[in-house]
Design a protein around this motif. Structure first.
Motif, mmCIF file in Angstrom:
data_model
loop_
_atom_site.group_PDB
_atom_site.id
_atom_site.type_symbol
_atom_site.label_atom_id
_atom_site.label_comp_id
_atom_site.label_asym_id
_atom_site.label_seq_id
_atom_site.Cartn_x
_atom_site.Cartn_y
_atom_site.Cartn_z
ATOM 1 N N LYS A 138 35.005 32.284 94.243
ATOM 2 C CA LYS A 138 34.293 33.599 94.613
ATOM 3 C C LYS A 138 35.428 34.534 95.343
ATOM 4 C CE LYS A 138 29.523 32.126 95.200
ATOM 5 N NZ LYS A 138 28.747 31.656 96.250
ATOM 6 N N THR A 139 36.489 33.875 95.850
ATOM 7 C CA THR A 139 37.139 34.640 96.717
ATOM 8 C C THR A 139 38.619 34.983 95.966
ATOM 9 O OG1 THR A 139 38.437 32.533 97.435
ATOM 10 C CG2 THR A 139 36.620 33.540 98.864
ATOM 11 N N GLN A 140 38.768 34.305 94.999
ATOM 12 C CA GLN A 140 39.979 34.555 93.995
ATOM 13 C C GLN A 140 39.559 34.654 92.731
ATOM 14 O OE1 GLN A 140 43.050 31.778 94.687
ATOM 15 N NE2 GLN A 140 44.433 32.812 93.505
ATOM 16 N N LYS A 141 39.078 35.781 92.337
ATOM 17 C CA LYS A 141 38.770 36.104 90.908
ATOM 18 C C LYS A 141 39.642 36.160 89.834
ATOM 19 C CE LYS A 141 35.898 39.297 90.511
ATOM 20 N NZ LYS A 141 35.065 40.327 90.579
ATOM 21 N N LEU A 142 39.294 35.700 88.796
ATOM 22 C CA LEU A 142 40.293 35.959 87.787
ATOM 23 C C LEU A 142 40.158 37.030 87.187
ATOM 24 C CD1 LEU A 142 39.695 32.424 85.517
ATOM 25 C CD2 LEU A 142 41.642 32.939 87.011
ATOM 26 N N SER A 143 41.535 37.460 86.645
ATOM 27 C CA SER A 143 41.384 38.980 86.401
ATOM 28 C C SER A 143 40.863 38.994 85.007
ATOM 29 C CB SER A 143 42.704 39.365 86.140
ATOM 30 O OG SER A 143 43.410 38.575 84.967
ATOM 31 N N LYS A 144 40.258 40.278 84.592
ATOM 32 C CA LYS A 144 39.465 40.088 83.287
ATOM 33 C C LYS A 144 40.212 39.596 82.161
ATOM 34 C CE LYS A 144 37.303 44.500 84.284
ATOM 35 N NZ LYS A 144 36.939 45.767 84.072
ATOM 36 N N ILE A 145 41.535 39.714 81.773
ATOM 37 C CA ILE A 145 42.241 39.230 80.883
ATOM 38 C C ILE A 145 42.404 37.823 80.959
ATOM 39 C CG2 ILE A 145 44.542 39.889 81.954
ATOM 40 C CD1 ILE A 145 43.659 39.921 78.189
ATOM 41 N N GLU A 146 42.694 37.292 82.218
ATOM 42 C CA GLU A 146 42.758 36.092 82.180
ATOM 43 C C GLU A 146 41.372 35.268 81.981
ATOM 44 O OE1 GLU A 146 46.326 34.398 83.682
ATOM 45 O OE2 GLU A 146 46.093 35.743 82.095
ATOM 46 N N THR A 147 40.659 35.675 82.604
ATOM 47 C CA THR A 147 39.059 35.170 82.200
ATOM 48 C C THR A 147 38.749 35.026 80.724
ATOM 49 O OG1 THR A 147 38.193 36.157 84.298
ATOM 50 C CG2 THR A 147 36.734 35.387 82.532
ATOM 51 N N LEU A 148 39.240 36.004 79.996
ATOM 52 C CA LEU A 148 39.149 36.088 78.370
ATOM 53 C C LEU A 148 39.956 34.783 78.015
ATOM 54 C CD1 LEU A 148 38.578 39.712 77.608
ATOM 55 C CD2 LEU A 148 37.051 37.932 77.705
ATOM 56 N N ARG A 149 41.330 34.749 78.376
ATOM 57 C CA ARG A 149 42.360 33.743 78.002
ATOM 58 C C ARG A 149 41.504 32.494 78.138
ATOM 59 N NH1 ARG A 149 46.617 37.431 79.791
ATOM 60 N NH2 ARG A 149 47.487 38.596 77.995
ATOM 61 N N LEU A 150 41.229 32.254 79.410
ATOM 62 C CA LEU A 150 40.743 30.918 79.899
ATOM 63 C C LEU A 150 39.648 30.665 79.193
ATOM 64 C CD1 LEU A 150 41.033 28.457 81.619
ATOM 65 C CD2 LEU A 150 39.906 29.735 83.336
ATOM 66 N N ALA A 151 38.664 31.423 78.964
ATOM 67 C CA ALA A 151 37.327 31.209 78.184
ATOM 68 C C ALA A 151 37.819 30.675 76.601
ATOM 69 C CB ALA A 151 36.473 32.432 78.334
ATOM 70 N N LYS A 152 38.520 31.532 76.289
ATOM 71 C CA LYS A 152 39.137 30.990 74.771
ATOM 72 C C LYS A 152 39.723 29.828 74.814
ATOM 73 C CE LYS A 152 42.903 32.018 73.303
ATOM 74 N NZ LYS A 152 44.374 32.325 72.764
ATOM 75 N N ASN A 153 40.569 29.448 75.632
ATOM 76 C CA ASN A 153 41.117 28.091 75.750
ATOM 77 C C ASN A 153 40.161 27.069 76.065
ATOM 78 O OD1 ASN A 153 43.672 29.197 75.397
ATOM 79 N ND2 ASN A 153 44.190 28.983 77.484
ATOM 80 N N TYR A 154 39.034 27.426 76.896
ATOM 81 C CA TYR A 154 38.067 26.519 77.239
ATOM 82 C C TYR A 154 37.183 25.990 75.930
ATOM 83 C CZ TYR A 154 34.183 24.414 79.899
ATOM 84 O OH TYR A 154 33.192 23.625 80.340
ATOM 85 N N ILE A 155 37.023 27.134 75.178
ATOM 86 C CA ILE A 155 36.204 27.042 74.067
ATOM 87 C C ILE A 155 36.984 26.011 73.091
ATOM 88 C CG2 ILE A 155 35.315 28.220 71.993
ATOM 89 C CD1 ILE A 155 34.325 30.339 73.769
ATOM 90 N N TRP A 156 38.240 26.309 72.727
ATOM 91 C CA TRP A 156 39.095 25.657 71.875
ATOM 92 C C TRP A 156 39.106 24.224 72.285
ATOM 93 C CZ3 TRP A 156 43.683 23.131 71.515
ATOM 94 C CH2 TRP A 156 44.421 22.727 70.507
ATOM 95 N N ALA A 157 39.513 24.062 73.515
ATOM 96 C CA ALA A 157 39.644 22.419 74.037
ATOM 97 C C ALA A 157 38.304 21.804 73.777
ATOM 98 C CB ALA A 157 40.047 22.645 75.404
ATOM 99 N N LEU A 158 37.265 22.318 74.063
ATOM 100 C CA LEU A 158 35.759 21.814 73.827
ATOM 101 C C LEU A 158 35.802 21.439 72.251
ATOM 102 C CD1 LEU A 158 33.509 23.294 76.516
ATOM 103 C CD2 LEU A 158 34.691 21.152 76.669
ATOM 104 N N SER A 159 36.035 22.531 71.620
ATOM 105 C CA SER A 159 35.880 22.388 70.224
ATOM 106 C C SER A 159 36.810 21.065 69.553
ATOM 107 C CB SER A 159 36.194 23.440 69.384
ATOM 108 O OG SER A 159 37.459 23.881 69.394
ATOM 109 N N GLU A 160 37.884 21.088 70.136
ATOM 110 C CA GLU A 160 38.635 19.931 69.638
ATOM 111 C C GLU A 160 38.298 18.540 70.112
ATOM 112 O OE1 GLU A 160 41.623 20.064 67.847
ATOM 113 O OE2 GLU A 160 41.093 22.056 67.439
ATOM 114 N N ILE A 161 37.589 18.643 71.382
ATOM 115 C CA ILE A 161 37.020 17.340 71.442
ATOM 116 C C ILE A 161 36.151 16.756 70.846
ATOM 117 C CG2 ILE A 161 35.816 16.325 73.393
ATOM 118 C CD1 ILE A 161 37.228 18.143 75.553
#
Length: 360
Positions: A138-161
């Motif tokens: 809550k205090t250290q929000k990810l920036s917009k672009i970083e949020t999108l990047r992390l979400a993309k990586n997250y999806i990708w990581a889970l899909s690989e799993i």
DNA sequence: TAGGCCATCTGGTCCT
DNA sequence: AGGACCAGATGGCCTA
């Protein structure tokens, strides 16, 4: 003077950001004169009344006193020597009457309001996304672009799993999550998972880079999706299969990452959150090489590229750990202060949940 | 102080 | 005509 154009009180604070509009100095008049001259210079082609171009500069000029002269046409810019110019075809320009001006003003204000609302909706959607990506603060929000990047990586990581049916080791998992992220965000995510980026990369180099984007070979050292509280006490608290999994993970994790590591691992207490159900149905054709935006190549060259098992590109790992020269400052030595950072990996994503999530 | 991030305004384009 | 969407411009805030 120009603030008169936008006399709606609620809009004034925003308008005042445009400093030139607020200043009622004499330079305003000269600015408007310049705009009028610019209009005449441009000629009729860009100032067709049928055009949507009802922007502020024109409105400003109109409101600056031309309203009184009902006969003033756009063609009449005072340059009488332009008689040879062929008459412009098309619909004749209508005069900017006060009524039309008012309509224009109202239309623009409505458009601004809609745009503001649209951006607010977009931001709230991004906030929701921040809450479901692996690292949330809550205090250290990810920036917009970083949020999108992390979400993309997250999806990708889970899909690989799901695709491999294997559990990745935590190092590979964090590396996958951090691909293309800036150094501060990398440290944040690593901190969420109780990993110092420098150390987990050191580990990675020692073990040999097993990770490969197109052919990941995750090992089964630990399962990072079940326990975000990594201290032993946290892991041992409670009961249920969930905690049993936590414990097994924590034990494996501690065996892996707490020996010979720095005290930085004694990081603050992180609250666990449930990850949202994730759907993977093969649609994730995206490849990690594909960056979310061009600046991933331009300014965010922190990605890891472990192309073989021999660490031939292990320098890239150090690039992540310390950051490339001339780019963003690295903070790998010290983790940022995570006050209320949450990790969203309390459980394994189940296929039923994945499908349910996807079809919602 | 420079750079990153953000909110907002604005004009253009496309669609209904 | 009007709304949605987009990108550019601009200025404020924050941080290293």
């Amino acid at each position: 003077m120009l603030t008169r154009l936008f006399n709606e009180p609620s809009l004034l604070p925003d308008m005042q950001k445009f400093g030139g509009w607020v200043d009622d100095s004499g330079s305003e008049d000269s600015k408007i004169k310049d705009e009028e001259q610019e209009r005449c210079r441009i000629g009729d082609e860009d100032l067709d009344e049928g055009d949507v171009k009802d922007g502020s500069s024109r409105a400003q000029s109109e409101i600056a006193g031309e309203d009184d002269d009902e006969d003033v046409d756009e063609d009449d810019c005072g340059d009488d020597g332009d008689e040879d110019r062929p008459k412009k075809r098309g619909p004749k320009k209508r005069k900017m009457t006060p009524a039309r001006l008012e309509r224009t003003k109202v239309r623009r204000q409505k458009a601004n309001t809609r745009e503001r609302t649209r951006m607010h909706d977009l931001n709230s959607a991004l906030d929701n996304l921040r809450k479901v990506v692996p690292c949330y603060s809550k205090t250290q929000k990810l920036s917009k672009i970083e949020t999108l990047r992390l979400a993309k990586n997250y999806i990708w990581a889970l899909s690989e799993i799901l695709r491999n049916g294997k559990r990745p080791d935590v190092v590979s998992y964090v590396q996958t999550l951090c691909k293309g992220l800036s150094q501060p965000t990398t440290n944040l995510v690593a901190g969420c998972l109780q990993l110092n980026s420098r150390n987990f990369l050191t580990e990675q180099c020692q073990e040999g880079a097993r990770f490969h984007v197109s052919n990941p070979s995750f090992s089964m050292h630990a399962y990072p999706y079940q326990c975000s509280r990594l201290s032993s006490t946290q892991c041992q608290s409670g009961s249920s299969a969930h905690n049993l999994r936590n414990h097994s993970f924590c034990s494996a994790y501690e065996a892996l990452y707490t020996k010979g590591t720095s005290p930085e691992y004694n990081s603050p207490d992180y609250e666990s959150h449930h990850s949202p159900p994730v759907c993977v149905n093969g649609n994730f054709a995206l490849r990690q090489q594909e960056s979310l935006s061009p600046d991933a190549e331009r300014g965010y060259q922190y990605s890891l590229h472990y192309t073989n098992l021999h660490g031939s590109r292990s320098s890239a790992a150090h690039g992540l750990a310390y950051g490339p020269p001339g780019t963003r400052s690295a903070h790998s030595e010290n983790l940022p202060p995570f006050h209320d950072v949450h990790v969203h990996h309390d459980r394994a994503p189940a296929y039923e949940e994945l499908n349910a999530f996807f079809h919602n």
